[in-house]
Design an enzyme around this catalytic site. Structure first.
Site, PDB file in Angstrom:
ATOM      1  N   LYS A  54       0.847  -1.196   0.000  1.00 16.42           N
ATOM      2  CA  LYS A  54       0.000   0.000   0.000  1.00 16.42           C
ATOM      3  C   LYS A  54       0.883   1.245   0.000  1.00 16.42           C
ATOM      4  O   LYS A  54       0.597   2.228  -0.689  1.00 16.42           O
ATOM      5  CB  LYS A  54      -0.936  -0.018   1.220  1.00 16.42           C
ATOM      6  CG  LYS A  54      -2.030  -1.088   1.095  1.00 16.42           C
ATOM      7  CD  LYS A  54      -2.774  -1.347   2.397  1.00 16.42           C
ATOM      8  CE  LYS A  54      -3.737  -2.520   2.252  1.00 16.42           C
ATOM      9  NZ  LYS A  54      -4.371  -2.931   3.509  1.00 16.42           N
ATOM     10  N   GLN A  98      -4.396  -1.755   9.851  1.00 17.47           N
ATOM     11  CA  GLN A  98      -4.250  -3.044   9.172  1.00 17.47           C
ATOM     12  C   GLN A  98      -4.810  -4.163  10.064  1.00 17.47           C
ATOM     13  O   GLN A  98      -4.471  -4.262  11.241  1.00 17.47           O
ATOM     14  CB  GLN A  98      -2.758  -3.298   8.853  1.00 17.47           C
ATOM     15  CG  GLN A  98      -2.507  -4.570   8.069  1.00 17.47           C
ATOM     16  CD  GLN A  98      -3.148  -4.568   6.683  1.00 17.47           C
ATOM     17  OE1 GLN A  98      -3.114  -3.569   5.965  1.00 17.47           O
ATOM     18  NE2 GLN A  98      -3.755  -5.677   6.306  1.00 17.47           N
ATOM     19  N   ASP A 121     -11.022   2.911   4.530  1.00 15.92           N
ATOM     20  CA  ASP A 121     -11.397   1.512   4.312  1.00 15.92           C
ATOM     21  C   ASP A 121     -12.910   1.352   4.209  1.00 15.92           C
ATOM     22  O   ASP A 121     -13.405   0.260   3.930  1.00 15.92           O
ATOM     23  CB  ASP A 121     -10.872   0.629   5.457  1.00 15.92           C
ATOM     24  CG  ASP A 121      -9.519   0.021   5.132  1.00 15.92           C
ATOM     25  OD1 ASP A 121      -9.261  -0.229   3.942  1.00 15.92           O
ATOM     26  OD2 ASP A 121      -8.726  -0.198   6.075  1.00 15.92           O
TER      27      ASP A 121
END
Ligand code: NDP
Length: 287
Positions: A54, A98, A121
């Protein structure tokens, strides 16, 4: 193989170039460089690879990325404090925690703590609500990546029967929600299957579009797929040092009309959508 290979790596590279150009124009107009902060707790090697990918993608798109690494034993309260500091920091536009988090930390508590306008997200209840109502602020990264692949390969979704395997908050549910909306690359008739679904194989056999997101290697076999169906494989499973999807790729690719590979299918699309969301977050901040 007779199916068209849906090349997520190539499409994601094009998307990243588009985002880079949009981010450069945004920076020129506002002086703001979109900034994504990734929070990684513990030393799970797979999570470290995902976060690194990422960050590399951010670099390619001209976005700033910062990694906050915390030890496995970090108490939930300390992680919450980190998230609150990032929420309050006006130089941070997107926050990514994460997953998975270590067992002693409640993921829901942490994800809910990320302020909605930095929730790149798309996990926050406010953002999920907007998505359900068909007016998303951010796009759910993996499902929107799948949807973009359907668009790029001009797959007809209107009136199609899409069967989504899996009902997680991160993939299955938002995937179904995107496909059932009114509009382009949507308007599908959607069935969601999960571990309690009866006659799962016969339901999958009715699908024009199969989206497999259950985390079971090669679960979708050729006899479960209608000839000519489009198969999107979200699964990432490790078999030794090899990555395989939830679809038995070789035999299914003889039957499907289009199929995504693993790796190189949905994974890069997920990251590209995350970059787009980070730019959106910065634009919302500036606006
Ligand atoms: P979860 O474990 O959160 O959810 C799995 C879902 O599959 C659940 O709804 C579960 O049902 C269902 N399921 C499990 N076993 C079966 C079965 N035998 N039959 C029918 N349904 C079943 O997984 P995620 O959604 O987070 O991830 C799914 C896969 O996608 C994983 O391989 C993951 O690594 C991958 N992934 C890939 C991404 C990418 O960018 N390519 C991003 C995110 C995930 P129930 O709810 O009843 O338990």
């Amino acid at each position: 193989m007779s199916a068209t290979l849906m090349d997520g790596k190539a499409v994601a590279a094009r998307m990243t170039a588009e985002i880079a150009s949009d981010a450069a124009a945004f920076q020129h107009a506002t002086g703001v460089v979109p900034h994504l902060v990734a929070v990684l707790v513990g030393d799970d090697p797979a999570s470290a690879v995902y976060v690194r990918n990422k960050q590399k993608a951010c670099e390619k798109a001209g976005l700033k990325s910062t990694l906050h690494r915390l030890p496995t034993e970090t108490p939930e309260a300390d992680l919450l404090r980190t998230v609150e500091q990032l929420n309050a920091n006006s130089e941070v536009h997107g926050i990514l925690v994460q997953l998975p988090l270590p067992k002693h930390i409640c993921e829901q508590v942490i994800l809910d703590a990320v302020v909605a306008h930095k929730d790149v997200d798309c996990f926050h209840p406010h953002n999920v609500g907007l998505l359900v109502q068909g007016r998303p602020r951010f796009l759910p990264c993996t499902p929107a990546g799948c949807q973009r692949l359907l668009a790029e390969y001009k797959i007809e979704t209107a009136g199609a029967h899409a069967v989504v395997l899996g009902r997680s908050e991160i993939v299955g549910k938002p995937m179904a929600m995107l496909l059932v909306q009114r509009g382009a690359v949507a308007d599908a008739t959607v069935t969601i299957c999960h571990s309690r679904t009866r006659e799962l194989a016969s339901i999958v056999r009715q699908a024009d579009i199969v989206i497999a997101a259950i985390g079971k290697p090669r679960f979708v076999t050729a006899d479960m797929v209608k000839p000519g169906a489009v198969v999107i494989d979200v699964g990432i499973n490790r078999e030794g040092d090899k990555l395989v999807g939830d679809v038995d790729f070789e035999p299914v690719s003889q039957i499907a009309s289009a199929i995504t590979p693993v790796p190189g299918g949905v994974g890069p699309m997920t990251i590209a959508t995350l970059l787009r969301n980070t730019l959106t977050a910065a634009q919302l901040f500036a606006g």
